[in-house]
Design an enzyme around this catalytic site. Structure first.
Site, PDB file in Angstrom:
ATOM      1  N   LYS A   1      34.437  57.526  60.528  1.00 54.19           N
ATOM      2  CA  LYS A   1      34.331  56.462  59.514  1.00 54.19           C
ATOM      3  C   LYS A   1      35.656  56.231  58.799  1.00 54.19           C
ATOM      4  CE  LYS A   1      29.431  57.397  58.890  1.00 54.19           C
ATOM      5  NZ  LYS A   1      28.519  58.342  58.206  1.00 54.19           N
TER       6      LYS A   1
ATOM      7  N   GLY B   1      31.155  61.986  65.348  1.00 51.26           N
ATOM      8  CA  GLY B   1      30.285  61.820  64.190  1.00 51.26           C
ATOM      9  C   GLY B   1      31.020  61.136  63.056  1.00 51.26           C
ATOM     10  N   SER B   2      30.627  61.494  61.842  1.00 51.99           N
ATOM     11  CA  SER B   2      31.053  60.732  60.661  1.00 51.99           C
ATOM     12  C   SER B   2      32.550  60.731  60.400  1.00 51.99           C
ATOM     13  CB  SER B   2      30.348  61.276  59.426  1.00 51.99           C
ATOM     14  OG  SER B   2      28.968  61.289  59.634  1.00 51.99           O
ATOM     15  N   THR B   3      33.268  61.688  60.928  1.00 51.43           N
ATOM     16  CA  THR B   3      34.699  61.686  60.640  1.00 51.43           C
ATOM     17  C   THR B   3      35.345  60.381  61.110  1.00 51.43           C
ATOM     18  OG1 THR B   3      35.025  62.899  62.707  1.00 51.43           O
ATOM     19  CG2 THR B   3      35.054  64.180  60.689  1.00 51.43           C
TER      20      THR B   3
END
Lengths: 391, 680
Positions: free
Chosen positions: B300, B296-298
């Site tokens: 980024k 997921g977003s980690t």
């Protein structure tokens, strides 16, 4: 001063030379060796067992040592006492031993072990009357044969009375029961009768007649039959009835030619039952090898040789028969024991003289050889001069 | 008369001779028999005799110790009693039944079960009744004093801290390590069984001819882990708290030393007590290392790092984030927090999927995948645990356009927890990917070092400048208005990133309602020491309630705070008050956090450095005067010691009552001063 000293030494030399030695040093040496190796072997064979069962590894050793000491004192005493003087004691001794053999049968006095009533208890000591009985019988036979020399060949005089006396002892011994001692005593009796000149036909007839009796006794008693069967093939049931014999053979085998070393037996670690008593020769075989067994057997052979030599040296018939009888007694016991340990004979409760643990046994064996030693001091006569020499 | 007498005498001599000869012949026979038995049958008989007396006694190997970095034992081996019986020892069936009855009572088990063991193997003289029983049971059995029932000591594995690091340690099966380090390090830990010749007596007692083997001969190597029990305790406690609070299915947390790669804590939930492993492999699974999840977003953080590194993105550039919805490639991407124009820092702070996708497209397939590979995704870290996941990345050659977008915000790829935290550590330490490791060293009983792990560089992923820039951006995530504010600490500066991944529904395909909430970051931002990842699997609820910022960040903060305290890292407030300490602690190392506000501090610390020189002139170079601390509170004592470049070490709480070395002693600069505190 100088003269008298020289005279003294000459007297001493003459005394030491003339009657030669009064006792047979070879026989004495053999007995001492056997007795001492007995003490050592009893200790080696019993130490582990004794410390496990009795909490004292030296328990059997101390008693055997005491027995050996007592035996050697007895031996010397009898040697000094002289066999001739024993002649007068023969009849009381026979009665005493018969009384003791009867006493064994009474529960209060007798002491049973392993299903056999063979012991008398005197305080903390136990005592085996059959050991005395053996010597008493031999003494009696010797005296009787010596007195009846001319009439030996006569059945009712020279044969039957001895057979009856043997029968009385045999019945009492079989009541214990002690089959092994009975057989040995029978053999000694026949051996003496043979030497004394009993008719071979009588002997052959009695032995022929004894076979079915012995056969009956064996067949009748389950444990004797079992032992005979086991003897025929101990490996059939090595964990059961053949166990003792098999373990004994394993000990001999493990020892090989030179043994595993004194004290290093494995069989005595509870594998071989009665390692310090009836099967001590197996421990000798394991720890000291064939060499050790051969030395022990050779010492017994020396006993036979010097025993018969003593008979030869005896000036009278009593001493001659006595020497032969006692030699027969001790050597037959040794043969039966060794034969049993090596699976040549069925398992029998029979001590190896001098080596097996047992105070009564070692003392009486020493006494027996003490008597032979006292005979060995003679300068001969009876056998050389034959019957005419009778006083 | 004389003639007759001579004749009789001769006969008698002959007969005596016959008797003697017969006896000697019999002795010769016995001797011959002895010769046969002892010389000819010797080998057969002595072999049989050896069979019954000689035994090889097996000494079981003893597993080596596993300890944490301070030497506190985590897995030990102790001797416990095992019970065995000799079924042949019972004389009769009733005796056997009585024994079975008594034994069953003592063992708290079924009588029939015990009896069947005593009966079944009647030929055998040895049968285990029960192995490795506890002490009260052993006492009860011993008290019975049954003939034919014996106890023997056998080594057993114990985990004295129970659940602590259970998943890392794994457990031992019948003979060998089954899971975790117990399995991975089997060859080191196992030890060596030794068989010793023994003599057996007929009663079964054994005599050792050469004595028992030395324990060190049997024992396996001692394994020292990088784990810190105190930090592990906190990680497990906070993780459990977070999982329970969110009614989540599971979770894991990792604390990694960013400068060495040493794993300080590795926790999985549900907890697992290796003393009672049970039969459910799901409970044994070390999720942090084995589970391959969509991050997921980690992700980024790494995307933007690579974009900056590859110069396709500028720090102060504004990207249009489509106000929360972007129709692109026949799909519509959504953002939870709609954003219009955003700098890279804002993209991270607001966790915009749309802008992440755009940045991903700027990098392109090859550079995107290569960049993530550079961070270690798609390859095992080699942390040293069995069953480590590799994770998966798309093959750029066969990757559809849309996969670039999804990969950019952490979907359509998978990663393990240890990979992710190691990647973050690379940003924290100035751009070098280090191999994470759990085992510090393995030492044989004789003192030989069999294995020793140290900082191992895998590769440089980022230039230090890029790392510093991204650190500054990640700091903003926890600042007011960011998604990770709940991870912020009062005393330390935090850099981190939230993650809230939708979980793929394994049955229907596509994404489900289930979430994977995570927080990934490091502290202190200005001089990073540890990177921490907290992942909460399937928290209950919807929307904001299940985001990484809500579910994972608080636990992250708690773990971070306690970890720094355990490591003795001064709170930033103390350091600002005592700038001298910053200089002495950081020493030769140039601070990496060169953000706008840090630039000020950097120049400040330079000035302090000059001040230090001035002070040093009063004392011999490198020496310091120990101040009097009596009556001071811990914080004041720290300050006073810091002024002299001395390291405090406290015991107790309250005010200083004793110190060592004494006040007025001149010691080496940087020396440790032990201070005993007591309540006033």
């Amino acid at each position: 001063m100088i003269k008298s000293a020289a005279a003294g030494s000459r007297v001493a030399r003459e005394r030491s030379l003339k009657p030669a030695l009064r006792y047979d040093p070879v026989l004495l040496g053999a007995v001492l060796l056997l007795t001492m190796s007995g003490v050592v072997m009893v200790y080696s064979a019993s130490a582990v067992y004794a410390s496990a069962r009795l909490g004292d590894g030296l328990w059997f050793f101390k008693r055997q040592l005491a027995g050996a000491g007592l035996g050697l004192i007895g031996l010397l005493a009898v040697m000094k006492f002289g066999y001739q003087r024993l002649e007068r004691l023969v009849v009381p001794l026979v009665f005493l031993s018969l009384a003791l053999l009867v006493a064994v049968q009474f529960p209060g006095i007798g002491h049973a072990a392993g299903g056999a009533k063979r012991w008398l208890r005197l305080g903390s000591l136990t005592f085996q009357p059959s050991e005395i009985a053996k010597i008493a019988l031999v003494l009696w036979l010797s005296r009787s044969l010596a007195r009846k020399q001319d009439r030996i060949a006569i059945f009712s005089v020279g044969f039957l009375p001895h057979l009856i006396m043997l029968g009385v002892f045999a019945v009492l011994l079989l009541l214990e029961p002690d089959f092994g001692t009975t057989v040995v005593l029978a053999a000694v009796t026949f051996g003496l009768l043979f030497v004394a000149g009993a008719r071979l036909t009588y002997l052959a007839a009695v032995i022929g007649g004894a076979v079915p009796v012995v056969g009956f006794l064996v067949w009748h008693s389950r444990y004797r039959l079992q032992r005979v069967m086991t003897f025929l093939d101990p490996w059939k049931d090595p964990q059961g009835h053949g166990y003792q014999t098999v373990e004994s053979l394993l000990g001999f085998g493990a020892g090989g030619a030179t043994g595993v070393g004194l004290g290093d037996s494995h069989q005595k670690l509870f594998f071989l039952p009665a390692a310090h008593t009836d099967f001590i020769l197996s421990i000798v075989g394991e720890e000291l090898g064939f060499v050790g067994v051969a030395v022990v057997l050779a010492l017994f052979a020396v006993l036979v040789w010097r025993g018969l030599k003593a008979a030869h040296a005896s000036p009278d018939a009593f001493g001659c028969y006595l020497a032969i009888g006692l030699t027969l007694l001790v050597s037959l016991e040794a043969l039966v024991n060794a034969g049993m340990a090596l699976s040549l004979l069925p398992t029998k409760g029979m001590a190896l003289p001098f080596l097996s643990y047992g105070m009564t046994s070692v003392v009486t064996s020493c006494l027996a050889i003490g008597i032979v030693l006292s005979i060995s001091g003679g300068s001969g006569g009876f056998l050389k001069r034959a019957t005419g020499a009778r006083q | 008369m004389k003639k007759r007498g001579d004749d009789a005498g001769r006969w008698m001599r002959l007969r005596a001779f016959i008797v003697g000869a017969l006896l000697l012949a019999l002795f010769a026979t016995v001797l011959g028999r002895a010769a046969k038995v002892q010389l000819l049958d010797r080998s057969r008989l002595s072999r049989l005799q050896r069979d019954q007396t000689k035994r090889e006694l097996e000494w079981q190997p003893r597993r080596g110790l596993i300890a944490d970095r301070h030497g506190d034992p985590l897995a030990i081996t102790q001797d416990v009693d095992s019970i065995f019986a000799d079924p042949t020892a019972f004389e009769s069936a009733p005796a056997r039944e009585v024994a079975a009855e008594l034994l069953a009572k003592a063992l708290r088990t079924d009588r029939k079960k015990v009896l069947s063991k005593l009966v079944s193997d009647q030929q055998k003289r040895f049968v285990w009744i029960k192995r490795r029983v506890d002490e009260p049971t052993a006492l009860r059995v011993r008290a019975l004093a049954l003939d034919g029932v014996e106890l023997v000591k056998e080594p057993k594995r114990f985990y004295p801290q129970r659940e602590l690091a259970g998943h890392v340690l794994g457990f031992v099966g019948e003979d060998a390590g089954q899971e975790g380090l117990e399995r991975e390090l089997e060859s080191y830990l196992h030890g060596k069984g030794v068989s010793v010749p023994a003599t057996r007596d007929a009663r079964g007692a054994m005599v050792l001819e050469h004595g028992a083997p030395d324990v060190s001969e049997l024992t396996g190597a001692t394994v020292t882990l990088t784990l810190d029990s105190a930090i592990q305790v906190v990680a497990e406690r906070e993780l459990t708290r977070a999982v329970t609070a969110a009614h989540a299915a599971a979770g894991f947390a990792i604390v990694l030393d960013v400068n060495s790669g040493a794993v300080l804590a590795l926790a999985s939930n549900p907890l697992f007590d290796a003393n009672k492993p049970g039969r459910d492999p799901g409970v044994w699974r070390n999720r942090a290392v084995q589970d391959q999840l969509e991050p997921g977003s980690t992700i980024k953080s790494f995307l933007i790092s690579r974009a900056l590194e590859e110069d396709v993105l500028k720090v102060d550039e504004q990207i249009y984030c489509e106000h929360g919805a972007w129709k692109h490639l026949r799909r519509t991407l959504h953002d939870t927090h709609p954003v219009d124009w955003a700098t890279p820092a804002t993209v991270l702070r607001e966790s915009s999927n749309i802008c992440a996708a755009k940045i991903g497209e700027r990098l392109g397939k090859d550079k995107l995948i290569a960049g993530l590979r550079a961070f270690g995704f798609g390859e095992k870290t080699g942390v040293g645990l069995p069953g480590e996941g590799r994770g998966s990345l798309r093959d750029p050659a066969r990757m559809p356009e849309i996969a670039v977008d999804t990969t950019a915000f952490g979907q359509g790829m998978s990663a393990t927890g240890i990979q992710t935290v190691a990647a973050m550590a690379a940003i924290a330490n100035g751009g070098v990917l280090l191999r994470p490791y759990l085992v510090e060293k393995i030492v044989a009983p004789d003192g030989t070092v069999l294995l020793s792990n140290q900082r191992t560089e895998v590769r440089r992923v980022l230039r230090p400048e890029t790392a510093r820039l991204v650190t500054a951006m990640l700091e903003e995530v926890v600042h007011k208005g960011g998604t990770g504010t709940k991870a912020a600490l009062s005393d330390y500066r935090v850099a981190g990133k939230t993650g809230t991944a939708q979980k793929v529904d394994p049955v229907r395909g596509g994404y489900s309602e289930k979430r994977l909430a995570s927080f990934l970051g490091f502290v202190p931002a200005e001089a990073p020491r540890v990177a921490i990842l907290v992942v909460i699997d399937e928290p209950e609820g919807k929307g904001v309630a299940v985001t990484g910022g809500t579910v994972a960040a608080p636990a992250w903060g708690a773990i971070a705070n306690e970890t720094l305290r355990q490591l003795g890292v001064m709170p930033a407030s103390v350091r600002e008050q005592v700038p001298l300490l910053v200089a002495s602690l950081d020493g030769a190392r140039i601070p990496m956090d060169l953000t706008h506000q840090d630039l000020k501090q950097f120049s400040a610390s330079e000035k302090i450095g000059q001040g230090l020189d001035l002070q040093a002139t009063k004392l011999p170079t490198g020496r310091a005067l120990v101040p009097d601390l009596a009556g001071l509170a811990a914080r004041s004592a720290i300050r006073k010691l810091a002024e002299r470049s001395l390291e405090p070490e406290f015991k107790g709480s309250g005010r200083a009552v004793a110190q060592s070395p004494r006040a007025g002693s001149i010691v080496k600069r940087g020396a440790r001063v032990r201070v005993t505190l007591a309540p006033p």
